[in-house]
Design an enzyme around this catalytic site. Structure first.
Site, PDB file in Angstrom:
ATOM      1  N   ARG A 178     -20.576 -34.331 -13.032  1.00  0.00           N
ATOM      2  CA  ARG A 178     -19.742 -33.214 -12.615  1.00  0.00           C
ATOM      3  C   ARG A 178     -19.697 -32.198 -13.749  1.00  0.00           C
ATOM      4  NH1 ARG A 178     -17.214 -33.447 -15.877  1.00  0.00           N
ATOM      5  NH2 ARG A 178     -15.771 -32.016 -14.927  1.00  0.00           N
ATOM      6  N   GLY A 179     -19.177 -31.016 -13.401  1.00  0.00           N
ATOM      7  CA  GLY A 179     -19.256 -29.914 -14.351  1.00  0.00           C
ATOM      8  C   GLY A 179     -20.459 -29.063 -13.976  1.00  0.00           C
ATOM      9  N   ALA A 180     -20.241 -27.746 -13.902  1.00  0.00           N
ATOM     10  CA  ALA A 180     -21.258 -26.864 -13.338  1.00  0.00           C
ATOM     11  C   ALA A 180     -22.646 -26.994 -13.987  1.00  0.00           C
ATOM     12  CB  ALA A 180     -20.763 -25.427 -13.393  1.00  0.00           C
ATOM     13  N   GLN A 204      -9.831 -34.921 -14.841  1.00  0.00           N
ATOM     14  CA  GLN A 204     -10.973 -34.773 -15.750  1.00  0.00           C
ATOM     15  C   GLN A 204     -10.534 -34.604 -17.194  1.00  0.00           C
ATOM     16  OE1 GLN A 204     -10.695 -33.178 -12.824  1.00  0.00           O
ATOM     17  NE2 GLN A 204     -12.670 -32.835 -11.850  1.00  0.00           N
ATOM     18  N   ASP A 231     -16.879 -22.526 -13.272  1.00  0.00           N
ATOM     19  CA  ASP A 231     -17.869 -23.005 -12.298  1.00  0.00           C
ATOM     20  C   ASP A 231     -18.641 -21.846 -11.694  1.00  0.00           C
ATOM     21  OD1 ASP A 231     -17.224 -26.086 -11.883  1.00  0.00           O
ATOM     22  OD2 ASP A 231     -15.401 -24.973 -12.332  1.00  0.00           O
ATOM     23  N   ASN A 254     -12.591 -21.606 -11.664  1.00  0.00           N
ATOM     24  CA  ASN A 254     -12.594 -22.818 -12.482  1.00  0.00           C
ATOM     25  C   ASN A 254     -11.678 -23.831 -11.806  1.00  0.00           C
ATOM     26  OD1 ASN A 254     -13.600 -24.110 -14.928  1.00  0.00           O
ATOM     27  ND2 ASN A 254     -11.480 -24.094 -15.624  1.00  0.00           N
ATOM     28  N   LYS A 255     -11.598 -25.004 -12.396  1.00  0.00           N
ATOM     29  CA  LYS A 255     -10.822 -26.104 -11.804  1.00  0.00           C
ATOM     30  C   LYS A 255      -9.408 -25.652 -11.430  1.00  0.00           C
ATOM     31  CE  LYS A 255     -12.063 -29.378 -11.041  1.00  0.00           C
ATOM     32  NZ  LYS A 255     -12.622 -29.619  -9.704  1.00  0.00           N
TER      33      LYS A 255
HETATM   34  O1  MRU Z   1     -15.068 -30.612 -10.055  1.00  0.00           O
HETATM   35  P1  MRU Z   1     -15.733 -30.765 -11.368  1.00  0.00           P
HETATM   36  O2  MRU Z   1     -15.285 -31.917 -12.169  1.00  0.00           O
HETATM   37  O3  MRU Z   1     -17.233 -30.696 -11.260  1.00  0.00           O
HETATM   38  O4  MRU Z   1     -15.182 -29.504 -12.121  1.00  0.00           O
HETATM   39  C1  MRU Z   1     -15.929 -28.696 -12.880  1.00  0.00           C
HETATM   40  C2  MRU Z   1     -15.424 -28.636 -14.206  1.00  0.00           C
HETATM   41  O5  MRU Z   1     -15.703 -29.487 -15.015  1.00  0.00           O
HETATM   42  C3  MRU Z   1     -14.554 -27.573 -14.605  1.00  0.00           C
HETATM   43  O6  MRU Z   1     -14.068 -26.733 -13.649  1.00  0.00           O
HETATM   44  C4  MRU Z   1     -15.084 -26.885 -15.809  1.00  0.00           C
HETATM   45  O7  MRU Z   1     -14.019 -26.304 -16.409  1.00  0.00           O
HETATM   46  C5  MRU Z   1     -16.191 -25.903 -15.540  1.00  0.00           C
HETATM   47  S1  MRU Z   1     -17.771 -26.629 -15.718  1.00  0.00           S
HETATM   48  C6  MRU Z   1     -18.075 -26.541 -17.440  1.00  0.00           C
END
Ligand code: MRU
Length: 361
Positions: free
Chosen positions: A51-53, A199, A240, A250-251
């Site tokens: 996970r994470g973009a 997370q 993201d 973002n999250k």
């Molecule tokens: O839903 P996820 O865990 O894939 O969320 C993404 C993230 O980790 C965050 O939003 C993050 O801040 C951006 S990706 C570096």
């Protein structure tokens, strides 16, 4: 990054397979998982094993290589790309990586596609590492400027996980923190737990523990109070998808932190590598927001006293829940974007100047 002293990335190729760290098992268990097929890669993204973009993008690139092992035809590759893009809607790196690998492969004769797919995925990973290292150095300048104005450690608040586990290595929002540690600067991190998937509590905290960086995990609701009492010098979060006007997806919960930062005069920065910027979107209102399973809100996972990973229910049986996974922070609340090319204002003109080749398309 070092895991128990061993340099480790979040994804790598081994023969005809791809190895990932299963992030659904962290922080309690460190488990590697081998992906052999397109479906393995798509599942890893959809089920948040990765996970994470940026890491989602890298996994999609390797997913296309795994797919090419079995079917290198135009139709096969296009179907594989669609399957991967459908796994998660918000992080734009996914679409970016799929389109990049497809445009490389579809221009080649079928027999050359497999080696090219592996090579392109590796290049995407290498570029990600370089971009994040550069973000780390640009962000370090911001931290140094804050350190000069105070005594004691620079206090950074971050939301979700935008550390190395969200990328191939280094991370985006945490890269400046790792760079600061390397430079011998004193830093302390406030880690938002980041409900519902936690997370922050499970991944960011684990990363910072591994790196030996001072931190406290805080409830998501604590940030405003800490800012009001002068305990936060800067917020740095990841993204993201950032639109061409600087609006930042973002999250979920990021927007509330940006509001609190704005009200308290705390600088609010977003670490945004180029592949997370979507120049095709004029503003953040057009960013698709992933709606996830409501059990993520109703239940919580952890380790019980016997050491078993368990999920327990928090809410009354039958209470409906809602689970928007991301929010959009308007550009007016963002002090600046930390890109691999430097720090810029969160607006159309500054982004276009930073990325003239993309803004022109
Ligand atoms: O839903 P996820 O865990 O894939 O969320 C993404 C993230 O980790 C965050 O939003 C993050 O801040 C951006 S990706 C570096």
């Amino acid at each position: 990054m070092l895991i128990s002293g061993t340099p480790t990335r979040t994804i790598w190729r081994e023969d005809d397979a791809v190895v990932i760290i299963d992030q659904t098992r962290l922080p309690h268990e460190f488990v590697l998982r081998r992906l052999h097929t397109l479906v393995d890669a798509a599942d890893a993204i959809a089920l948040m094993r990765v996970r994470g973009a940026p890491l989602i993008g890298a996994t999609a690139a390797y997913g296309l290589a795994l797919s090419t092992l079995r079917d290198a035809s135009d139709a096969g590759l296009q179907a594989a790309g669609e399957q991967l893009i459908a796994t998660r809607p918000t992080a734009v790196n996914l679409r970016w990586a799929v389109q990049r690998v497809l445009s490389c492969l579809l221009a080649l004769p079928v027999e050359q596609r497999l080696s090219a797919a592996w090579a392109e995925a590796a290049v995407i990973c290498a570029e990600d590492v370089a971009q994040n290292q550069a973000i780390g150095q640009h962000g370090l300048s911001l931290l140094r400027a804050l350190a000069e104005k105070k005594s004691g450690p620079v206090n950074i608040l971050t939301h979700c996980n935008a550390g190395w586990l969200a990328t191939v290595d280094w991370g985006t929002a945490l890269a400046p923190i790792y760079a600061a540690q390397e430079a011998g600067m004193a830093v302390h991190v406030w880690v938002d737990e980041t409900r519902p998937r936690n997370q922050g509590a499970s991944l960011t905290a684990w990363e910072l523990m591994q790196a030996g960086i001072a931190h406290h995990v805080i409830a998501d609701n604590a940030g405003g109070h800490l800012m009001m009492h002068g305990l936060v010098d800067i917020c740095i979060v990841g993204t993201d998808r950032t639109a061409a006007n600087g609006d930042v997806a973002n999250k979920i919960g990021t927007y509330l932190k940006a509001l609190a930062a704005y009200d308290n005069g705390v600088p609010f920065y977003v670490a945004a590598p180029g592949p997370s910027i979507d120049f095709s979107l004029t503003d953040g209102g057009k960013i698709p927001i992933e709606q996830r399973d409501t059990d993520e809100v109703a239940c919580i996972q952890g380790r019980d006293a016997a050491g078993q990973l368990v999920s327990v229910r928090l809410t009354p049986e039958g209470s409906p829940a809602a689970n928007p996974a991301f929010d959009v922070t308007p550009a007016r609340l963002v002090t600046g974007l930390i890109t691999e090319r430097g720090v810029c204002a969160a607006n159309r003109a500054a982004l276009a100047a930073m990325y003239p080749e993309w803004s022109a398309t």
